[in-house]
Design a protein around this motif. Sequence first.
Motif, PDB file in Angstrom:
ATOM      1  N   GLU A 174       0.913   4.239  -2.947  1.00 55.63           N
ATOM      2  CA  GLU A 174       0.730   5.681  -2.690  1.00 55.63           C
ATOM      3  C   GLU A 174       1.911   6.490  -3.216  1.00 55.63           C
ATOM      4  O   GLU A 174       1.747   7.571  -3.783  1.00 55.63           O
ATOM      5  N   LYS A 175       3.117   5.958  -3.041  1.00 59.70           N
ATOM      6  CA  LYS A 175       4.328   6.693  -3.402  1.00 59.70           C
ATOM      7  C   LYS A 175       4.601   6.670  -4.901  1.00 59.70           C
ATOM      8  O   LYS A 175       4.950   7.699  -5.508  1.00 59.70           O
TER       9      LYS A 175
ATOM     10  N   ILE B 183      -5.219   6.237  -1.333  1.00 53.07           N
ATOM     11  CA  ILE B 183      -5.742   5.569  -2.528  1.00 53.07           C
ATOM     12  C   ILE B 183      -7.260   5.738  -2.543  1.00 53.07           C
ATOM     13  O   ILE B 183      -7.936   5.483  -1.540  1.00 53.07           O
TER      14      ILE B 183
ATOM     15  N   ALA C 299       0.803  -1.230   0.000  1.00 52.87           N
ATOM     16  CA  ALA C 299       0.000   0.000   0.000  1.00 52.87           C
ATOM     17  C   ALA C 299       0.836   1.281   0.000  1.00 52.87           C
ATOM     18  O   ALA C 299       0.573   2.186  -0.806  1.00 52.87           O
ATOM     19  N   PRO C 300       1.853   1.429   0.873  1.00 54.98           N
ATOM     20  CA  PRO C 300       2.644   2.664   0.829  1.00 54.98           C
ATOM     21  C   PRO C 300       3.387   2.846  -0.495  1.00 54.98           C
ATOM     22  O   PRO C 300       3.576   3.983  -0.956  1.00 54.98           O
TER      23      PRO C 300
ATOM     24  N   TYR D  36      -3.998   0.448   4.794  1.00 58.37           N
ATOM     25  CA  TYR D  36      -2.600   0.876   4.791  1.00 58.37           C
ATOM     26  C   TYR D  36      -2.322   1.974   3.764  1.00 58.37           C
ATOM     27  O   TYR D  36      -1.272   2.606   3.818  1.00 58.37           O
ATOM     28  N   GLY D  37      -3.238   2.182   2.821  1.00 64.13           N
ATOM     29  CA  GLY D  37      -3.055   3.210   1.800  1.00 64.13           C
ATOM     30  C   GLY D  37      -4.209   4.192   1.809  1.00 64.13           C
ATOM     31  O   GLY D  37      -5.020   4.202   0.876  1.00 64.13           O
TER      32      GLY D  37
END
Length: 472
Positions: free
Chosen positions: A245-246, A276, A241-242, A272-273
């Motif tokens: 996002e990144k 999104i 997830a991160p 976790y994101g």
Amino acid sequence: AAVAMFTGKANCPYYAKAELLADYLQTNLPNFRVHKITQHPDKWEQWLHDICETNGWEHRKCPMIWRELLDRGGKGQLLGGLNDFLKYAQQYYGITSMMLSEKMLDIAEENLQAHLEIVKEDEEIKSLIKPMQIWITSASVPICYHLIPLLANGEVFGMTTEISIHLLDTVQFKEILRSIVMEAEDMAFPLLHSISEHTKIDQAFIDADIIVVLDDVVLNLEVQSHESYIREVSEICRVYAPLIEKNAKSEVKVISAGKTFANLKATMLKTYGPSIRPENIIAIATSWESAAKAMLARKLNMSTAGVKDVIVWGNISGSNYIDLSHAKLRGYDCAIWGPPNFQCPLLNMIYDSEWIRSEFQSAQSTLSSRVSRCTGMLPAHAVAMVLRYWYHGSPSEEIISVGILSKGQFCIPEGIVFSMPVRFQNGNWEVMTELEINETTREVLGRLSHELVQEKLIALKEINEMHPYEAE
């Protein structure tokens, strides 16, 4: 034969003066040819350095003019700058330039604006033909192998959309990924711009338009507890997830598929994101739809394609409910005739109500076994079909079952990914809340909701114990 090559900064008045004289010579002399290379002011110095180094020239001013000898090859003959070109034109052709400095400045400004417009237009054209970036995780699994041709043949995104496919897996599967890449390249799909393998997780999902998450766990409850498998799935999503996002595009579409925990993966990716878009994370339920339609078609002795609007509620890869109350038949050979698009209610056509009440509902364990054994064609087709609907719309009157983050529709608790009926249009989906559900279905949905809520609570508990500073 020779061509006079002119290059300079788009905003340079001396380049404008040389350009005007060159245009005059080309118009009035039959054998004089000109080719202009206009450079953006910010890129001029580097471009000048590179071309002089390549040809062994010494020149530091704007403009620069040289002759290309077309019939001889090799490097051209450097003439020099503006003054050198004026001398050349006067010596060989008896022509000079009487342009005023004010005019030079006006033309230089026009040159700059024209150059910027050309650059902008080129960038817009390139953006239109830039390949769609598709990332597939756990790409060594058979689903991926069957999915690639479906994505690359043009039927999903259209015959004018090029795609780049990125296969992501751990380093132990590098050779499998390499063989998939080579085979896909050998097939020479006209719309497959590129395909590549990736084993470095920190580089995952760069510029992704679409991410297909195929990660699964091998369930063996005699070896490991259900809670430990939930922890394993949560950890996978905690890594992905991160990075999404990144690295991915802001409007990235994420599809959770596979044989296990499809709903939970979608839920935890959103957990976790948080940046999104929740509408852009879905779980695929169409394998269940297809298997149920096939079972019904065999009972009715008809084509599976004629069975429509079978709804899959709940946990896609867990406890779910196959709802036939809205199901319809098209092209069924019965006493009722109609036009080609005529549909009749399925329950009206199956007179064996006992089969519906007992055998079909009890056959869900058989369906589960069939779906879980389908590791290739069926789940790959399900992913491809949903992507096609997402980008181009689903048939207007047809129901598609998709796992989405609940906002309370049909009295389903908010915050869990729950499979429910949707329609796709204009690049989005909407829940078909206008559908009426009976009391029996409502009770089943309550039970299924409770199971998914408990699954999420277990996952959050595991997160809190393992990463107490990260859990919400």
